[in-house]
Write a protein that holds these residues in place. Structure first.
Motif, mmCIF file in Angstrom:
data_model
loop_
_atom_site.group_PDB
_atom_site.id
_atom_site.type_symbol
_atom_site.label_atom_id
_atom_site.label_comp_id
_atom_site.label_asym_id
_atom_site.label_seq_id
_atom_site.Cartn_x
_atom_site.Cartn_y
_atom_site.Cartn_z
ATOM 1 N N GLY A 24 0.804 -1.219 0.000
ATOM 2 C CA GLY A 24 0.000 0.000 0.000
ATOM 3 C C GLY A 24 0.835 1.265 0.000
ATOM 4 N N LEU A 25 2.132 1.142 0.294
ATOM 5 C CA LEU A 25 3.031 2.294 0.297
ATOM 6 C C LEU A 25 3.629 2.558 -1.081
ATOM 7 C CD1 LEU A 25 4.916 1.509 3.619
ATOM 8 C CD2 LEU A 25 2.971 3.054 3.291
ATOM 9 N N LEU A 26 3.441 1.615 -1.996
ATOM 10 C CA LEU A 26 4.010 1.746 -3.336
ATOM 11 C C LEU A 26 3.048 2.467 -4.270
ATOM 12 C CD1 LEU A 26 5.364 -1.898 -3.737
ATOM 13 C CD2 LEU A 26 6.639 0.126 -3.005
ATOM 14 N N VAL A 102 -4.166 6.012 4.133
ATOM 15 C CA VAL A 102 -3.722 4.758 3.510
ATOM 16 C C VAL A 102 -2.315 4.408 3.971
ATOM 17 C CG1 VAL A 102 -3.093 3.679 1.309
ATOM 18 C CG2 VAL A 102 -5.273 4.869 1.529
ATOM 19 N N ARG A 103 -1.431 5.392 4.005
ATOM 20 C CA ARG A 103 -0.056 5.124 4.455
ATOM 21 C C ARG A 103 -0.020 4.697 5.915
ATOM 22 N NH1 ARG A 103 2.894 9.915 1.199
ATOM 23 N NH2 ARG A 103 3.183 8.726 -0.709
ATOM 24 N N SER A 104 -0.727 5.424 6.761
ATOM 25 C CA SER A 104 -0.755 5.076 8.189
ATOM 26 C C SER A 104 -1.385 3.700 8.402
ATOM 27 C CB SER A 104 -1.553 6.123 8.977
ATOM 28 O OG SER A 104 -0.960 7.381 8.857
ATOM 29 N N GLY A 105 -2.491 3.460 7.712
ATOM 30 C CA GLY A 105 -3.149 2.154 7.831
ATOM 31 C C GLY A 105 -2.265 1.027 7.336
ATOM 32 N N LEU A 107 1.014 0.955 7.269
ATOM 33 C CA LEU A 107 2.087 0.734 8.254
ATOM 34 C C LEU A 107 1.558 0.001 9.492
ATOM 35 C CD1 LEU A 107 4.063 4.083 7.987
ATOM 36 C CD2 LEU A 107 4.845 1.796 7.314
ATOM 37 N N GLY A 108 0.375 0.391 9.942
ATOM 38 C CA GLY A 108 -0.214 -0.272 11.115
ATOM 39 C C GLY A 108 -0.524 -1.740 10.855
ATOM 40 N N ILE A 109 -1.101 -2.014 9.704
ATOM 41 C CA ILE A 109 -1.425 -3.407 9.361
ATOM 42 C C ILE A 109 -0.146 -4.210 9.154
ATOM 43 C CG2 ILE A 109 -2.466 -4.882 7.589
ATOM 44 C CD1 ILE A 109 -4.585 -2.605 7.258
ATOM 45 N N ALA A 110 0.864 -3.611 8.520
ATOM 46 C CA ALA A 110 2.143 -4.301 8.331
ATOM 47 C C ALA A 110 2.779 -4.615 9.681
ATOM 48 C CB ALA A 110 3.079 -3.462 7.475
ATOM 49 N N ALA A 111 2.734 -3.664 10.610
ATOM 50 C CA ALA A 111 3.302 -3.897 11.944
ATOM 51 C C ALA A 111 2.558 -5.028 12.655
ATOM 52 C CB ALA A 111 3.249 -2.613 12.773
ATOM 53 N N ALA A 112 1.250 -5.035 12.553
ATOM 54 C CA ALA A 112 0.467 -6.109 13.180
ATOM 55 C C ALA A 112 0.785 -7.457 12.536
ATOM 56 C CB ALA A 112 -1.031 -5.806 13.071
ATOM 57 N N GLY A 113 0.902 -7.480 11.207
ATOM 58 C CA GLY A 113 1.242 -8.715 10.509
ATOM 59 C C GLY A 113 2.610 -9.231 10.896
ATOM 60 N N LEU A 114 3.585 -8.334 10.994
ATOM 61 C CA LEU A 114 4.934 -8.757 11.400
ATOM 62 C C LEU A 114 4.955 -9.255 12.843
ATOM 63 C CD1 LEU A 114 7.120 -6.034 9.671
ATOM 64 C CD2 LEU A 114 6.950 -8.470 9.075
#
Length: 123
Positions: A24-26, A102-105, A107-114
């Motif tokens: 989503g950051l791309l 979108v960027r914040s979301g 990053l948040g979802i990526a952090a939760a996934g990791l």
């Protein structure tokens, strides 16, 4: 046909969520290059996870097709409702605000996934 241990599938599911969220950051052009392969892998890991969860319920063989259909229908309806609500809320925001959300979301979802990936990997 294909069964993998939940110890393998669950960390891969969490990791795939993180990778998709980082996508989503791309830019759209950057996403296009790898979207097909990512969608295939994402679907494969999640399908294996859902199949394992379904089989763990031990449905009667005669009810397996109905259970699989109902389970998938429920997942698709829930995903559709989440997507519609999210898109509706994003439409209320300005272009800059949408980009920030979108960027914040992502990053948040990526952090939760990791986090889930590491938690599943280490247990």
């Amino acid at each position: 046909w294909l069964q993998l241990s939940a110890r393998i599938v669950e960390p891969l599911i969490a990791l795939s969520i993180a990778v998709v969220a980082l996508g989503g950051l791309l830019t759209r052009a950057e996403q296009t290059r790898w979207r097909v392969g990512l969608c295939f892998g994402f679907g494969l890991f999640h399908g294996l996870g859902f199949a394992g969860a379904l089989l763990a319920l031990h449905p009667a063989r005669s009810a397996l097709l109905r259970a699989l259909f109902g389970f998938n229908l429920g997942v698709e309806v829930a995903q559709g409702l989440i997507a519609l609500c999210t898109l509706g809320l994003l439409q209320l925001l300005s272009r800059k605000q949408r980009t920030d959300v979108v960027r914040s979301g992502s990053l948040g979802i990526a952090a939760a996934g990791l986090y889930l990936f590491l938690a599943r990997l280490l247990t």
